[in-house]
Structures are given as structure tokens and as C-alpha cells.
Design a protein around this motif. Structure first.
Motif, short mmCIF file in Angstrom:
data_model
loop_
_atom_site.label_atom_id
_atom_site.label_comp_id
_atom_site.label_asym_id
_atom_site.label_seq_id
_atom_site.Cartn_x
_atom_site.Cartn_y
_atom_site.Cartn_z
N TYR A 29 0.83 -1.21 0.00
CA TYR A 29 0.00 0.00 0.00
C TYR A 29 0.86 1.25 0.00
O TYR A 29 0.57 2.22 -0.70
CB TYR A 29 -0.94 0.01 1.20
CG TYR A 29 -1.76 1.28 1.29
CD1 TYR A 29 -2.86 1.47 0.46
CD2 TYR A 29 -1.40 2.31 2.15
CE1 TYR A 29 -3.60 2.65 0.50
CE2 TYR A 29 -2.13 3.49 2.20
CZ TYR A 29 -3.23 3.65 1.38
OH TYR A 29 -3.94 4.83 1.41
N ARG A 30 1.92 1.26 0.78
CA ARG A 30 2.77 2.45 0.83
C ARG A 30 3.49 2.68 -0.49
O ARG A 30 3.75 3.83 -0.86
CB ARG A 30 3.76 2.33 1.99
CG ARG A 30 3.11 2.58 3.36
CD ARG A 30 4.02 2.12 4.48
NE ARG A 30 3.50 2.50 5.79
CZ ARG A 30 2.55 1.85 6.44
NH1 ARG A 30 1.99 0.76 5.91
NH2 ARG A 30 2.14 2.25 7.63
N VAL A 51 1.81 6.56 6.57
CA VAL A 51 0.69 6.22 5.70
C VAL A 51 -0.26 7.41 5.53
O VAL A 51 -1.30 7.29 4.89
CB VAL A 51 -0.06 4.98 6.24
CG1 VAL A 51 -1.03 5.34 7.36
CG2 VAL A 51 -0.75 4.21 5.14
N SER A 52 0.11 8.56 6.07
CA SER A 52 -0.74 9.74 5.92
C SER A 52 -0.80 10.17 4.47
O SER A 52 0.07 9.85 3.66
CB SER A 52 -0.19 10.89 6.77
OG SER A 52 1.03 11.37 6.23
N MET A 53 -1.85 10.92 4.13
CA MET A 53 -1.98 11.43 2.77
C MET A 53 -0.76 12.29 2.39
O MET A 53 -0.25 12.20 1.27
CB MET A 53 -3.26 12.26 2.62
CG MET A 53 -4.53 11.44 2.58
SD MET A 53 -4.77 10.69 0.96
CE MET A 53 -6.39 9.93 1.17
N VAL A 58 10.48 2.84 1.73
CA VAL A 58 9.45 2.12 2.49
C VAL A 58 10.06 0.97 3.28
O VAL A 58 9.79 0.80 4.48
CB VAL A 58 8.34 1.61 1.55
CG1 VAL A 58 7.43 0.60 2.26
CG2 VAL A 58 7.52 2.77 1.03
N LEU A 59 10.90 0.19 2.63
CA LEU A 59 11.48 -0.98 3.31
C LEU A 59 12.45 -0.56 4.41
O LEU A 59 12.42 -1.12 5.51
CB LEU A 59 12.20 -1.87 2.30
CG LEU A 59 11.31 -2.57 1.27
CD1 LEU A 59 12.17 -3.35 0.28
CD2 LEU A 59 10.30 -3.51 1.94
N MET A 104 4.05 12.77 -0.89
CA MET A 104 5.48 13.04 -1.02
C MET A 104 6.19 11.85 -1.65
O MET A 104 7.13 12.02 -2.44
CB MET A 104 6.07 13.37 0.34
CG MET A 104 5.68 14.74 0.87
SD MET A 104 6.66 15.26 2.30
CE MET A 104 6.19 14.07 3.53
N LEU A 105 5.75 10.64 -1.34
CA LEU A 105 6.35 9.46 -1.95
C LEU A 105 6.15 9.44 -3.46
O LEU A 105 6.95 8.84 -4.19
CB LEU A 105 5.75 8.19 -1.32
CG LEU A 105 6.28 7.78 0.05
CD1 LEU A 105 5.41 6.68 0.65
CD2 LEU A 105 7.73 7.31 -0.04
N GLU A 106 5.08 10.09 -3.92
CA GLU A 106 4.83 10.16 -5.36
C GLU A 106 5.95 10.88 -6.10
O GLU A 106 6.12 10.70 -7.31
CB GLU A 106 3.50 10.88 -5.62
CG GLU A 106 2.27 10.06 -5.33
CD GLU A 106 2.13 8.90 -6.29
OE1 GLU A 106 2.15 9.13 -7.52
OE2 GLU A 106 2.01 7.76 -5.82
#
Length: 327
Positions: free
Chosen positions: A39-40, A122-124, A142-143, A129-131
Motif C-alpha cells: 500500500y505504501r 501512511v498519511s496522505m 518504504v522498506l 510526497m512518496l509520489e
């Protein structure tokens, strides 16, 4: 016979019956972690569930027994998620309007010692930001930074050297730190501000709303072209307060309800129509003592995992009539 994984037990024939039972047990034990990783990386509940299912399929047909089920399954789900992310990014380029991750109401992975850190990851805000990261940077971050995998494990999962993964992690952290708010609120402060916000919108108290909103607050909706959303980004405390101060009482007036609850680990709510069907989810970004951003997911394709979805066009028409009737 089909178990909770959705796979018929006869498909376990790739290994001995005893090994098959052990694999099913290991998979179920690790499923929360696998989903949370996927999911992340993906920002989609449906895609994450599909990635986990694909991981199970690959595990069950593998003819070799891995030394570590967690290492094997984490590697597979990460690689599946990276492949899905690469193809999904092309689709997002043509997405209509703002794109937000699918709302997550409960993260199945539980680590009490790191619960606050996991919730923030997992916040919006964090997912958006991960995008900004490449698929490999995102997976490494993530890992390593979220789930605290050793670099040797990260390297095995993404198929790169440890040195390369260290460089990817440095770049990912730099991008993530550039987008982090300077003054983050603690969980109690967020809960208190959210309670005041939802109380004010239920009452249509515009003045009380202005008191909890940042001066430059923004309200943004994700409808994907399939649901009515704000006509543009609504900016400024006065504009946002007037919007919610009239919109929500009108919704309540036609039988709608607001269920306050955490969305993506942050204060939020589920809005429902008079039949209890889901209209949208709402999440609040709170820091520096004020609500900074209000994000609403209205696209019905992103809400089906939350529950039966309302006819949001009909609800929108009913709300407009109610607002006109009250002047």
C-alpha cells in the motif's frame, strides 16, 4: 476447498501437503506486513491487495523452500508493487483532476513500539510526497525507513547492490524531508483540533471554523471525473469556512451523517448519505496549531473498499436544493 487466501487447497500441490500447510500459515502471518508494504508503495488498497494475492500465487507454485518466508515474500511483494507502480504512473498522468491515494481506514500491520511512526508514514501527506520518488527510491524508502529492513534485505528485495540502495535511500530521504511540515502537531493536539472542526461544521459555525483553520488553508477534492468535487482548490480560511459551514449542515438536513474516524492514520471522517452509503472520506493535515489542508476523496472507484457507495450526483443535487431553500 478454498482458504482465506482465496486459493484452492489443491493448488498447494507444488509442495508436499505438510509444506503447503506451513506456507499457508506463514503467508497468513505475514499478510499484514505484505499489504502494508504494497500500500505504501502503490497508494491503492485494491492494487495492494492484488499485489499480495500475486505474491501468494508465486509462493504457492515455487518449487523451492526459502530459508526465510518473510524475506522471500517481502521481496516478491516489493517487486510486484514496483512493476504495478511503473504502469500506474502512466495512468495517473491522464487522471482527471487531483489524484489522491485511496483512503486507508486501518493499517493491518501493528508494531506498538513504532505505531506513531507507521501512522505518519501512511498519511496522505507522506504518500503524496512518496509520489515524487522513482519506484526504486520509493520501495527502498518504504522498506528501510518505514519497516526498518536491513540494507542487505532491501538490496535483495529490489535487486540492487547495498551501495546502490544506500544512495537511493539518501536521495529518497532528501526529497521526503524537503516536503515535510516544519512544525508537526502531536496526536492529542490533532485530535482536539479535529473535534473542534467537526463540531463546527455540523453546527455551521463559520466563526468557530475560522479559528481552527490556517490562514492559507486549502480544501481539495479527488473525484477523478466521476463525482462532483470543489470547482477548484478552495483556499483561505474565510472561503473554506464558508464552504463547509453551509455544505455540511445542508447534508445533515437531508439525512446525511458524518462518522469521525482516522483516515490514513490522521484525523478524518466518512460522510454518508441518508441510507448510510459512503459519499466521501475526508482527512485533515494538522500542524503548527492549525488545519492546513483538507483532502476529500469522492471518486467512487476509490471508495468501494470502504462500503456501499452513494449516488453522489444525486446527493449533490439534494444538497444544492437544500442550500437554495435556506437562502
Amino acid at each position: 476447498m478454498t482458504d482465506r487466501t482465496g486459493i484452492d487447497s489443491e493448488d498447494l500441490g507444488a509442495a508436499s501437503p505438510g509444506a503447503g500447510i506451513n506456507r499457508a500459515h506463514d503467508f497468513e502471518r505475514l499478510r499484514p506486513l505484505l499489504f502494508s508494504i504494497a500500500y505504501r508503495i502503490l497508494g491503492s488498497v485494491d492494487d495492494a491487495e492484488d499485489a499480495v494475492q500475486e505474491t501468494w500465487l508465486r509462493y504457492v507454485i515455487s518449487e523451492t523452500e526459502p530459508d526465510s518466508a518473510q524475506a522471500y515474500l517481502s521481496t516478491v511483494v516489493t517487486r510486484v508493487a514496483i512493476d504495478v507502480l511503473r504502469s500506474a504512473r502512466v495512468k495517473r498522468e491522464t487522471y482527471i483532476g487531483e489524484w489522491f491515494p485511496e483512503p486507508l481506514l486501518e493499517d493491518p500491520y501493528d508494531d506498538p513500539e513504532r505505531s506513531a511512526e507507521l501512522a505518519d508514514s501512511v498519511s496522505m501527506t507522506a504518500l503524496l510526497m512518496l509520489e515524487r520518488l522513482s519506484p526504486l527510491e520509493r520501495a527502498v524508502f518504504v522498506l528501510r525507513d518505514v519497516f526498518a529492513f536491513e540494507f542487505a534485505e532491501v538490496a535483495a528485495a529490489v535487486g540492487r547492490s547495498e551501495a546502490a540502495c544506500r544512495q537511493l535511500a539518501v536521495r529518497a530521504r532528501r526529497h521526503m524531508n524537503e516536503g515535510r511540515p516544519r512544525f508537526e502537531a502531536d496526536r492529542r493536539e490533532r485530535a482536539e483540533l479535529a473535534e473542534r472542526f467537526f463540531g463546527a461544521i455540523r453546527e455551521g459555525d463559520v466563526a468557530a471554523l475560522r479559528n481552527v483553520l490556517a490562514a492559507d488553508v486549502q480544501a481539495v477534492g479527488d473525484g477523478g471525473g466521476k463525482a462532483p468535487v470543489f470547482p477548484r482548490v478552495i483556499a483561505g480560511a474565510g472561503n473554506v469556512a464558508r464552504l463547509f459551514g453551509s455544505l455540511v449542515p445542508a447534508l445533515i438536513g437531508i439525512g446525511g451523517t458524518i462518522e469521525a474516524r482516522e483516515v490514513n492514520g490522521q484525523p478524518g471522517a466518512i460522510f454518508r448519505d441518508r441510507d448510510g452509503k459512503v459519499i466521501n472520506t475526508l482527512s485533515l493535515d494538522i500542524y503548527d496549531g492549525r488545519i492546513q489542508t483538507i483532502r476529500s476523496v469522492v471518486n467512487p472507484d476509490k471508495l468501494r473498499h470502504v462500503g456501499p457507495v452513494a449516488d453522489v450526483w444525486r446527493v449533490d443535487q439534494d444538497i444544492r436544493r437544500a442550500r437554495r431553500a435556506t437562502g
